[in-house]
Write a protein that holds these residues in place. Sequence first.
Motif, short mmCIF file in Angstrom:
data_model
loop_
_atom_site.label_atom_id
_atom_site.label_comp_id
_atom_site.label_asym_id
_atom_site.label_seq_id
_atom_site.Cartn_x
_atom_site.Cartn_y
_atom_site.Cartn_z
N SER A 1 0.83 -1.20 0.00
CA SER A 1 0.00 0.00 0.00
C SER A 1 0.87 1.25 0.00
O SER A 1 0.57 2.23 -0.70
CB SER A 1 -0.92 0.00 1.23
N GLY A 2 1.96 1.24 0.78
CA GLY A 2 2.85 2.39 0.80
C GLY A 2 3.49 2.62 -0.55
O GLY A 2 3.63 3.77 -1.00
N GLU A 3 3.88 1.55 -1.24
CA GLU A 3 4.49 1.68 -2.56
C GLU A 3 3.50 2.25 -3.57
O GLU A 3 3.86 3.05 -4.43
CB GLU A 3 5.00 0.30 -3.00
N GLY B 1 -12.69 8.88 -9.77
CA GLY B 1 -11.29 9.06 -10.09
C GLY B 1 -10.37 9.09 -8.88
O GLY B 1 -9.23 9.55 -8.96
N TRP B 2 -10.86 8.56 -7.75
CA TRP B 2 -10.06 8.55 -6.52
C TRP B 2 -9.14 7.33 -6.50
O TRP B 2 -9.28 6.41 -5.70
CB TRP B 2 -10.95 8.54 -5.29
N VAL B 3 -8.15 7.34 -7.35
CA VAL B 3 -7.23 6.20 -7.42
C VAL B 3 -6.41 6.07 -6.14
O VAL B 3 -6.03 4.95 -5.74
CB VAL B 3 -6.30 6.34 -8.64
N TRP B 4 -6.19 7.20 -5.48
CA TRP B 4 -5.40 7.19 -4.24
C TRP B 4 -6.09 6.41 -3.11
O TRP B 4 -5.44 6.01 -2.14
CB TRP B 4 -5.16 8.63 -3.77
N ILE C 1 -4.17 0.30 3.78
CA ILE C 1 -3.60 0.60 5.10
C ILE C 1 -4.66 0.40 6.19
O ILE C 1 -4.35 -0.10 7.28
CB ILE C 1 -3.04 2.03 5.12
N VAL C 2 -5.91 0.78 5.90
CA VAL C 2 -6.99 0.55 6.87
C VAL C 2 -7.14 -0.95 7.15
O VAL C 2 -7.27 -1.39 8.30
CB VAL C 2 -8.33 1.12 6.35
#
Length: 320
Positions: A115-117, A201-204, A211-212
């Motif tokens: 997830s961090g990557e 479009g919320w790819v983030w 992480i959740v």
Amino acid sequence: MHTQKLKDLQHHHDFAVISRQGERRTWQVLVLTLIMMVLEIVAGTLYGSMALLADGWHMATHVAAFMITLLAYRYSRLHADDHTFAFSAGKVGVLGGFASSIALGVVALMMLLESGERIFHPRTIHFDEALVVAGVGLLVNVLCAWLLKDHDHHDHHAAHEGHGHEHHHDHNLKAAYAHVLADALTSVLAIVALVAGKFYGWVWLDPVMGIVGVLVIARWSYSLVGETSPVLLDESVGQHYQTEIRQALEQDADNRVADLHIWCVGPGHFAVIVSVVSHQPQAPDYYKALLKPFYRLRGLGKLSHITVEVNQCVGEGCDG
């Protein structure tokens, strides 16, 4: 003098939780998870979806954990009458639960790194294909959770009916159930992230949901380690229990407790060794009768194996 037959003095030593139904349903969950794992890995490779591919390998770790669960069940059953174990193979299932909890922790770490990557290096996701497979994965996880949870309910109901509200905590089965819930959680979070990415479009959101999921899975892993490790390490009961047991023995006559050990020998079962010193010693059954109020430890289990050593005090100096 009161006499007893040898067989009346022999203790029951089988403290293993051997569940045929739990083993059978774990096999069913293993097969379903294995099929879904292959489907997600193949689909992720064909559609170029790292989310599906990662979840597929994530499920592979759970397949390994279910195999640990089944191995523990089989080992406990095959060694049910193996007297090389001091108190049966009762802790094998607990060991399986502990091993699975460590596997859960490894899964959480892998998800955290991935997830961090992805936060710094977003991937292109084929939302339609990924949503279909993720939806199927969620249905499979719900079915697996129902299989294991339904079994757990019946086991507890049977325990209430046949053993006076006695709970046999199957840590092995609980670990398998935790793995299924972890899979279901990652599927739900993946679906939420994919829907948000497709329509807004919320790819983030994809790595954030990851992480959740890591936090929730890590909490399950930590909780399971906390339940199983004290059993494996022969941790004693709380100090207040030991104090109450000591007081119950010492309030009678001039008894003094020279030594006291209480430890868990299997899920919900505790063994006790107590050494009593008295000017007027009684038979061991006399002191066991004094412990009857503690045969069931509130919220823990019961005293299933009690050994009393009686010593006669000669002269002074037995009080301390």
